[in-house]
Design an enzyme around this catalytic site. Structure first.
Site: not given
Ligand code: SAH
Length: 200
Positions: A52
Site C-alpha cells: 500500500s
Molecule cells: N499489508 C500488505 C498489503 C498487501 S496487498 C503490505 O503491507 O504489503 C493485500 C494482500 O492481501 C495481498 O497480498 C493478497 O494476497 C492478500 N489477501 C487477499 N485476500 C486474502 C485473504 N482472504 N486472506 C489473507 N490474505 C488475503
C-alpha cells in the site's frame, strides 16, 4: 516520506510516525524497484498484489489506535510492511496471507529483519485466527464485499477493525468497526482502492 506524505497530510499519532520513520520500506519491495520504495504510491510486489501507499499504511495504523499492550491481527500480509509498522508499536501481530509464495517471502523477510513479535501464517483470512482471539485491532488490507463475520466475532471489547469494503478494482470505502459492550458500530473513513479480498 514521513514529512511530506504523512505529517503534512494530517497524521499526528507519535507512535505511528516513529514506526513509519523506522521501518526500512525499501527492503519490503522487489530489489529492482527499491529506488521507488519511498514514492507516494502503492508498488507491485508480485502475484498481482501491491504494497500500500505509505500514507494509507500510516492512516490505517493511526485509526487503529495502536499501543504497546495491544494484540493485533492483520489479514493480507503481502510484503509484511504494514505488519512491521504495527509490530514497532504493539506487543504481538498475527498476520495471514493467502498467496503461499508471498506468505513465505514475508515470513523470511520479517525474521531476517529481527521482528520476533510477528507471527505469520499462510491461509484464507476470512475466518480470522480464532486460536489467538480476541484482538484489540484487526486490519484488513484487501477489499471485501462486506465485513467478514468471523472478524467481528474475534474483535475484543473496545476493539477496532479497519477494512476496505467494496467491489474489486473499484473505488471502495475504508470502514472502521468498533465493538462496545458487544455491539458493533461502523463508520466510513475515506475512499480507497485496494486489491480484492480472495477466498481459498
Ligand atoms: N499489508 C500488505 C498489503 C498487501 S496487498 C503490505 O503491507 O504489503 C493485500 C494482500 O492481501 C495481498 O497480498 C493478497 O494476497 C492478500 N489477501 C487477499 N485476500 C486474502 C485473504 N482472504 N486472506 C489473507 N490474505 C488475503
Amino acid at each position: 516520506m514521513v514529512k511530506l506524505q504523512i505529517i503534512d497530510r494530517g497524521i499526528s499519532d507519535k507512535p505511528t510516525l516513529k514506526a513509519m520513520t523506522k521501518v526500512p520500506r525499501h527492503l519490503f519491495v522487489p530489489a529492482e524497484i527499491a529506488d521507488e520504495a519511498y514514492d507516494d504510491n502503492p508498488l507491485p510486489i508480485g502475484y498481482g498484489q501491491t504494497i500500500s501507499q505509505p500514507y494509507i499504511v500510516a492512516f490505517m495504523t493511526e485509526v487503529s489506535r495502536p499501543t504497546a499492550k495491544k494484540r493485533v491481527l492483520e489479514i493480507g500480509t503481502g510484503s509484511g510492511y504494514q505488519a512491521a509498522v504495527l509490530a514497532e508499536i504493539t506487543d504481538t501481530v498475527y498476520t495471514i496471507e493467502i498467496v503461499p509464495e508471498l506468505a513465505k517471502e514475508a515470513s523470511e523477510r520479517l525474521i531476517s529483519l529481527g521482528y520476533k513479535n510477528i507471527i505469520t501464517r499462510f491461509g484464507d483470512g476470512y475466518k480470522g485466527w480464532p486460536e489467538h482471539a480476541p484482538y484489540d485491532i484487526i486490519i484488513v488490507t484487501a477489499a471485501a464485499g462486506s465485513i467478514p463475520k468471523p472478524l467481528l466475532e474475534q474483535l475484543a471489547e473496545n476493539g477496532r477493525l479497519v477494512i476496505p469494503v467494496g467491489e474489486p478494482y473499484a473505488i471502495q470505502e475504508l470502514m472502521l468497526a468498533v465493538k462496545k459492550k458487544g455491539k458493533i458500530t461502523t463508520s466510513r473513513l475515506a475512499s480507497v482502492r485496494f486489491v480484492p479480498f480472495k477466498r481459498l
